[in-house]
Design a protein around this motif. Structure first.
Motif, PDB file in Angstrom:
ATOM      1  N   SER A 159       0.859  -1.184   0.000  1.00 51.57           N
ATOM      2  CA  SER A 159       0.000   0.000   0.000  1.00 51.57           C
ATOM      3  C   SER A 159       0.897   1.237   0.000  1.00 51.57           C
ATOM      4  O   SER A 159       1.580   1.510   0.994  1.00 51.57           O
ATOM      5  CB  SER A 159      -0.919   0.000   1.226  1.00 51.57           C
ATOM      6  OG  SER A 159      -1.797   1.093   1.212  1.00 51.57           O
TER       7      SER A 159
ATOM      8  N   LYS B 293      -3.882  12.868   2.974  1.00 48.88           N
ATOM      9  CA  LYS B 293      -3.497  11.536   3.413  1.00 48.88           C
ATOM     10  C   LYS B 293      -4.552  10.516   2.982  1.00 48.88           C
ATOM     11  O   LYS B 293      -5.749  10.742   3.162  1.00 48.88           O
ATOM     12  CB  LYS B 293      -3.357  11.514   4.939  1.00 48.88           C
ATOM     13  CG  LYS B 293      -3.003  10.145   5.512  1.00 48.88           C
ATOM     14  CD  LYS B 293      -2.993  10.178   7.022  1.00 48.88           C
ATOM     15  CE  LYS B 293      -2.781   8.776   7.599  1.00 48.88           C
ATOM     16  NZ  LYS B 293      -2.826   8.770   9.079  1.00 48.88           N
TER      17      LYS B 293
ATOM     18  N   SER C  12      -4.483   2.623   5.309  1.00 46.81           N
ATOM     19  CA  SER C  12      -3.137   2.596   5.872  1.00 46.81           C
ATOM     20  C   SER C  12      -2.130   2.395   4.747  1.00 46.81           C
ATOM     21  O   SER C  12      -2.402   1.708   3.762  1.00 46.81           O
ATOM     22  CB  SER C  12      -3.007   1.457   6.883  1.00 46.81           C
ATOM     23  OG  SER C  12      -3.888   1.653   7.971  1.00 46.81           O
TER      24      SER C  12
ATOM     25  N   ASP D  29       2.074   1.419   3.857  1.00 46.47           N
ATOM     26  CA  ASP D  29       3.293   0.838   4.424  1.00 46.47           C
ATOM     27  C   ASP D  29       4.556   1.314   3.726  1.00 46.47           C
ATOM     28  O   ASP D  29       5.662   1.009   4.159  1.00 46.47           O
ATOM     29  CB  ASP D  29       3.231  -0.698   4.423  1.00 46.47           C
ATOM     30  CG  ASP D  29       2.992  -1.300   3.044  1.00 46.47           C
ATOM     31  OD1 ASP D  29       3.497  -0.753   2.054  1.00 46.47           O
ATOM     32  OD2 ASP D  29       2.274  -2.319   2.970  1.00 46.47           O
TER      33      ASP D  29
ATOM     34  N   LEU E  65       3.267   8.804   9.425  1.00 44.66           N
ATOM     35  CA  LEU E  65       2.317   8.102   8.565  1.00 44.66           C
ATOM     36  C   LEU E  65       2.560   6.603   8.492  1.00 44.66           C
ATOM     37  O   LEU E  65       1.657   5.850   8.117  1.00 44.66           O
ATOM     38  CB  LEU E  65       2.390   8.670   7.139  1.00 44.66           C
ATOM     39  CG  LEU E  65       1.982  10.124   6.927  1.00 44.66           C
ATOM     40  CD1 LEU E  65       2.152  10.494   5.461  1.00 44.66           C
ATOM     41  CD2 LEU E  65       0.554  10.353   7.369  1.00 44.66           C
TER      42      LEU E  65
ATOM     43  N   PRO F  92       3.932   2.702   9.812  1.00 43.10           N
ATOM     44  CA  PRO F  92       4.112   1.823  10.968  1.00 43.10           C
ATOM     45  C   PRO F  92       5.585   1.474  11.136  1.00 43.10           C
ATOM     46  O   PRO F  92       6.399   1.705  10.233  1.00 43.10           O
ATOM     47  CB  PRO F  92       3.301   0.585  10.581  1.00 43.10           C
ATOM     48  CG  PRO F  92       3.460   0.524   9.090  1.00 43.10           C
ATOM     49  CD  PRO F  92       3.444   1.964   8.622  1.00 43.10           C
TER      50      PRO F  92
END
Length: 218
Positions: A48, A104, A108, A110, A136, A138
């Motif tokens: 993503s 944004k 989610s 990555d 933004l 993880p």
């Protein structure tokens, strides 16, 4: 994202895809291994992806072909229009915006990617966006940027002198006008904001930095 450079993007849009394939001899050394660079970025990216400076959609197309979800952001209406005409990208939404100012994605992400875009930011802007991107992503998320960078000031000075000696006036003007970083500076932007980096050189000018988030920014 260095919106002072927007007139360049507007004038370059129609010729960009020709130039990356060697159509302009003055920039052949900069675009050497261009498609390989996109493949390296695509292979290292997650599933993503937020893409900045998607331009005419070449990296976007590679990512989509690899089955990844891409959210491309591009400030130039002219380049967005060209990208939307590419077969794999007809159903992709290209958002207006730049590396600093963007909407944004609701999903989610990555990975954050760009190619030949980061140098449009000043040093202060580069540092600020890396801090912003940390928030933004993880832990384990990645930032992957392909861009013109230089190992040291001495390396930059030597290459600029060679470009001028070869009579490549437009390329020399680019190198003196835009904000091409030194790799130690890039390393500081990332390490100071919670990322661990690796680098891969693609030609005399272009490197790919892959930065993995290992901690939250302070």
């Amino acid at each position: 994202m260095g919106l002072e450079f927007m007139p360049i993007f507007e004038n370059w849009a129609a010729d960009y895809d020709d130039e990356i394939n060697g159509g302009n001899p003055e920039y052949q050394a900069v675009f050497l291994n261009y498609w390989e660079s996109l493949s390296v970025i695509t292979a290292a990216a997650g599933s993503s992806i937020l893409e900045f400076g998607s331009g005419t959609g070449n990296l976007t197309e590679k990512l989509v072909a690899a089955g990844k979800q891409v959210y491309p952001v591009e400030p130039s209406p002219e380049m967005r229009a060209i990208a939307r005409e590419k077969t794999l990208l007809k159903d992709v939404t290209f958002l207006p915006g730049d590396m600093e100012h963007f909407e944004k994605p609701l999903a989610s992400i990555d990975t954050i990617v760009s190619n030949l875009v980061f140098h449009h930011l000043t040093a202060a802007e580069k540092e600020q966006v890396i801090k912003q991107y940390n928030q933004l992503l993880p832990i384990g998320g990645k930032i992957i940027f392909g861009d013109t960078m230089f190992l040291s000031q001495a390396s930059y000075d030597k290459i600029l002198a060679a470009v001028k000696s070869a009579g490549l006036e437009n390329l020399a003007a680019d190198l003196e006008r835009e904000y091409y970083p030194l790799i130690p500076e890039v390393e500081a932007y990332f390490s100071d904001n919670g990322f661990q980096t690796t680098y891969q050189q693609m030609n005399r000018f272009v490197w790919i930095v892959s930065a993995e988030k290992i901690m939250e920014a302070e």
